[in-house]
Design a protein around this motif. Structure first.
Motif, PDB file in Angstrom:
ATOM      1  N   GLY A 148     -15.282   4.636   4.623  1.00 52.83           N
ATOM      2  CA  GLY A 148     -14.715   4.328   5.842  1.00 52.83           C
ATOM      3  C   GLY A 148     -14.115   3.027   5.996  1.00 52.83           C
ATOM      4  N   LEU A 149     -14.651   1.903   5.141  1.00 54.54           N
ATOM      5  CA  LEU A 149     -14.223   0.803   4.894  1.00 54.54           C
ATOM      6  C   LEU A 149     -12.892   0.804   4.442  1.00 54.54           C
ATOM      7  N   THR A 150     -12.640   1.543   3.206  1.00 57.04           N
ATOM      8  CA  THR A 150     -11.578   1.640   2.389  1.00 57.04           C
ATOM      9  C   THR A 150     -10.473   2.384   3.306  1.00 57.04           C
ATOM     10  N   ALA A 151     -10.592   3.392   4.183  1.00 59.36           N
ATOM     11  CA  ALA A 151      -9.839   3.838   5.085  1.00 59.36           C
ATOM     12  C   ALA A 151      -9.061   3.017   6.079  1.00 59.36           C
ATOM     13  N   TYR A 152     -10.206   2.218   6.489  1.00 57.59           N
ATOM     14  CA  TYR A 152      -9.882   1.071   7.615  1.00 57.59           C
ATOM     15  C   TYR A 152      -9.064   0.111   6.971  1.00 57.59           C
ATOM     16  N   PHE A 153      -9.385  -0.346   5.938  1.00 57.32           N
ATOM     17  CA  PHE A 153      -8.398  -1.617   5.442  1.00 57.32           C
ATOM     18  C   PHE A 153      -7.454  -1.083   4.739  1.00 57.32           C
ATOM     19  N   GLY A 154      -7.226  -0.062   4.006  1.00 61.87           N
ATOM     20  CA  GLY A 154      -6.045   0.581   3.531  1.00 61.87           C
ATOM     21  C   GLY A 154      -5.032   1.063   4.617  1.00 61.87           C
ATOM     22  N   THR A 155      -5.536   1.400   5.577  1.00 60.71           N
ATOM     23  CA  THR A 155      -4.487   1.814   7.010  1.00 60.71           C
ATOM     24  C   THR A 155      -4.175   0.426   7.467  1.00 60.71           C
ATOM     25  N   LEU A 156      -5.100  -0.349   7.885  1.00 60.95           N
ATOM     26  CA  LEU A 156      -4.536  -1.509   8.933  1.00 60.95           C
ATOM     27  C   LEU A 156      -4.292  -2.884   8.236  1.00 60.95           C
ATOM     28  N   ALA A 157      -4.878  -3.203   7.079  1.00 60.38           N
ATOM     29  CA  ALA A 157      -4.696  -4.628   6.301  1.00 60.38           C
ATOM     30  C   ALA A 157      -3.392  -4.153   5.355  1.00 60.38           C
ATOM     31  N   VAL A 158      -3.607  -3.178   4.147  1.00 60.35           N
ATOM     32  CA  VAL A 158      -2.508  -3.048   3.414  1.00 60.35           C
ATOM     33  C   VAL A 158      -1.397  -2.247   3.810  1.00 60.35           C
ATOM     34  N   GLY A 159      -1.646  -1.056   4.791  1.00 59.49           N
ATOM     35  CA  GLY A 159      -0.507  -0.461   5.294  1.00 59.49           C
ATOM     36  C   GLY A 159       0.046  -0.778   6.413  1.00 59.49           C
ATOM     37  N   ALA A 160      -0.583  -1.723   7.205  1.00 61.64           N
ATOM     38  CA  ALA A 160      -0.095  -2.137   8.433  1.00 61.64           C
ATOM     39  C   ALA A 160       0.455  -1.377   9.234  1.00 61.64           C
ATOM     40  N   ALA A 161      -0.344  -0.193   9.579  1.00 62.66           N
ATOM     41  CA  ALA A 161       0.190   0.900  10.277  1.00 62.66           C
ATOM     42  C   ALA A 161       0.323   0.281  11.755  1.00 62.66           C
ATOM     43  N   LYS A 162       1.561   0.562  12.536  1.00 63.87           N
ATOM     44  CA  LYS A 162       1.869   0.205  13.928  1.00 63.87           C
ATOM     45  C   LYS A 162       2.184   1.323  14.650  1.00 63.87           C
ATOM     46  N   ALA A 163       1.972   1.277  16.002  1.00 70.66           N
ATOM     47  CA  ALA A 163       2.196   2.392  17.070  1.00 70.66           C
ATOM     48  C   ALA A 163       3.715   2.653  16.833  1.00 70.66           C
ATOM     49  N   GLY A 164       4.035   3.994  16.837  1.00 71.89           N
ATOM     50  CA  GLY A 164       5.327   4.676  16.823  1.00 71.89           C
ATOM     51  C   GLY A 164       5.723   4.918  15.411  1.00 71.89           C
ATOM     52  N   GLU A 165       4.840   4.340  14.461  1.00 72.57           N
ATOM     53  CA  GLU A 165       5.541   4.793  13.157  1.00 72.57           C
ATOM     54  C   GLU A 165       4.845   6.175  12.654  1.00 72.57           C
ATOM     55  N   THR A 166       5.625   6.686  11.473  1.00 67.70           N
ATOM     56  CA  THR A 166       5.008   7.798  11.053  1.00 67.70           C
ATOM     57  C   THR A 166       4.331   7.424   9.515  1.00 67.70           C
ATOM     58  N   PHE A 167       2.893   8.173   9.885  1.00 65.85           N
ATOM     59  CA  PHE A 167       1.882   7.839   8.694  1.00 65.85           C
ATOM     60  C   PHE A 167       1.697   9.059   8.065  1.00 65.85           C
ATOM     61  N   VAL A 168       1.850   9.098   6.758  1.00 66.00           N
ATOM     62  CA  VAL A 168       1.706  10.157   6.191  1.00 66.00           C
ATOM     63  C   VAL A 168       0.317   9.861   5.044  1.00 66.00           C
ATOM     64  N   VAL A 169      -0.485  10.849   4.817  1.00 70.13           N
ATOM     65  CA  VAL A 169      -1.710  10.722   3.878  1.00 70.13           C
ATOM     66  C   VAL A 169      -2.076  12.123   3.185  1.00 70.13           C
ATOM     67  N   SER A 170      -1.997  11.809   1.898  1.00 75.57           N
ATOM     68  CA  SER A 170      -2.500  12.808   0.868  1.00 75.57           C
ATOM     69  C   SER A 170      -4.013  12.856   0.894  1.00 75.57           C
ATOM     70  N   GLY A 171      -4.576  14.120   0.189  1.00 69.00           N
ATOM     71  CA  GLY A 171      -6.023  13.981   0.152  1.00 69.00           C
ATOM     72  C   GLY A 171      -6.486  14.046   1.640  1.00 69.00           C
ATOM     73  N   ALA A 172      -5.727  14.603   2.586  1.00 66.87           N
ATOM     74  CA  ALA A 172      -5.840  14.241   3.951  1.00 66.87           C
ATOM     75  C   ALA A 172      -7.370  14.841   4.424  1.00 66.87           C
ATOM     76  N   ALA A 173      -7.545  15.803   3.870  1.00 64.28           N
ATOM     77  CA  ALA A 173      -9.091  16.350   4.390  1.00 64.28           C
ATOM     78  C   ALA A 173     -10.388  16.019   3.611  1.00 64.28           C
ATOM     79  N   GLY A 174      -9.975  14.884   2.626  1.00 64.86           N
ATOM     80  CA  GLY A 174     -11.066  14.384   1.916  1.00 64.86           C
ATOM     81  C   GLY A 174     -11.762  13.282   2.605  1.00 64.86           C
ATOM     82  N   ALA A 175     -12.759  12.662   2.149  1.00 69.72           N
ATOM     83  CA  ALA A 175     -13.411  11.427   2.933  1.00 69.72           C
ATOM     84  C   ALA A 175     -12.491  10.516   3.341  1.00 69.72           C
ATOM     85  N   THR A 176     -11.907   9.753   2.357  1.00 69.73           N
ATOM     86  CA  THR A 176     -11.092   8.721   2.929  1.00 69.73           C
ATOM     87  C   THR A 176      -9.701   8.896   3.709  1.00 69.73           C
ATOM     88  N   GLY A 177      -9.177  10.097   3.125  1.00 72.34           N
ATOM     89  CA  GLY A 177      -7.806  10.513   3.679  1.00 72.34           C
ATOM     90  C   GLY A 177      -8.126  10.857   5.091  1.00 72.34           C
TER      91      GLY A 177
END
Length: 341
Positions: free
Chosen positions: A133-162
């Motif tokens: 969960g921590l990897t998903a959280y910081f990868g998405t918000l700190a490294v990816g800096a995902a913001k409202a209205g953006e298109t976010f694509v993730v591979s391995g999406a049914a896996g734990a982190t994805g």
């Protein structure tokens, strides 16, 4: 304390290609006596993660595991005896321990020895509120800096982190597209995880599907697989996109046989003024309490689903890690040995 027998799985061989059960060796030995500064832990559950394939083969962010040593995993256990201040019998603890019934540790190494709150759920601590969960959280918000209205694509999406990365991006207001293998996993992403679209890479052309679901390009691509799918995503990034390199499971079984393939479409990073960045979750260790607090709240509100694949029994550890690389697992891969007492 009476002498305890310890059952273990030792690393017997460096894998070539797919991990095999013969890469491990069963061992039974006595549990050593405690020394000052050590605790005796009864292991309750193990986390299985793609990064363990690297530990078996080569130096990564930790040295390669020596042959003949106990195979390692993120673990939650319960203290049976302690000669370490601050730890007492009955405490639930988390660390990087061996595939074994009992571990004697002084808390040194990558994950140290962390005491969990009284009454903590070992399964939740190894999944949504653990490294995954921590990897998903910081990868998405700190490294990816995902913001409202953006298109976010993730591979391995049914896996734990994805899956958690996609759900976190959705909470933050992104339009989320997941890439996974098989109709069952894609159906779960749409109906349970709340993704806006899902691409079945086993039965669809990923390039065409990305064009369809991301007509204005990809703002954030969270990569867990590498290889061909990474290339397909790089071809469709938007201006100012962020590519988050979390893992490359499609490449791991090449360790020891051939060098990993590099991305061909990386020049698009220049044309789009985009960046591609890898990270280790340990970089954000000081911020773990913040993330755990926020994810606990989202989980309680039903916004984060903790999809797990729970196997049981120490004897099944080799079969369990292989599930990660055949796509048999659905969600976070765990192995349970027992319950807290």
């Amino acid at each position: 304390m009476a002498e305890l027998k310890n059952r273990q799985w030792l690393l017997a061989a460096r894998p070539h290609g797919m991990i095999k059960e013969s890469d491990f060796r069963w061992n039974e030995t006595a549990v050593p006596a405690l020394k000052d500064g050590q605790v005796l832990v009864r292991n309750l559950a193990f986390s299985f993660d793609p990064t363990q394939r690297g530990w078996m083969s080569m130096d990564t962010y930790i040295p390669a595991l020596p042959l003949g040593e106990t195979m390692k995993a993120g673990t939650v256990g319960q203290v049976l005896d302690s000669k370490r201040p601050g730890f007492a019998k009955g405490d639930l603890v988390q660390g990087l321990f061996g595939w074994e019934d009992y571990t004697v540790t002084s808390g040194e190494g990558l994950m140290g020895l962390r005491k969990l709150p009284r009454g903590a759920d070992p399964i939740l601590a190894l999944s949504l509120l653990g490294t995954t969960g921590l990897t998903a959280y910081f990868g998405t918000l700190a490294v990816g800096a995902a913001k409202a209205g953006e298109t976010f694509v993730v591979s391995g999406a049914a896996g734990a982190t994805g899956s958690l990365a996609g759900m976190i991006a959705k909470i933050k207001g992104c339009r989320v597209v997941g890439i996974a293998g098989g109709p069952e996993k894609c159906d779960w992403l749409l109906k349970e995880a709340g993704f806006d679209a899902a691409i079945d890479y086993k039965n669809e052309k990923v390039s065409a599907a990305l064009t369809k679901y991301c007509p204005n390009g990809i703002d954030v691509y969270f990569d867990n697989v590498g290889g061909e799918i990474l290339d397909r995503a790089l071809a469709r990034i938007a201006n100012g996109a962020r590519v988050v390199l979390c893992g490359a499971i499609s490449q791991y079984n090449d360790f020891g046989t051939k060098p990993p393939s590099g991305p061909r479409n990386y020049l698009n990073l220049i044309a789009r003024g985009a960046r591609m960045e890898g990270f280790l979750v340990s970089q954000f260790a000081k911020r773990f309490p913040e993330a755990i607090t926020e994810m606990s709240k989202w989980h309680a509100e039903g916004k984060l689903k903790n999809q797990i694949d729970l196997q049981r029994g120490l004897e099944n550890a080799p079969k369990t890690i292989i599930r990660l690389f055949t796509g048999a697992n659905f969600g976070k891969q765990l192995l349970q040995l027992g319950d807290p007492q």
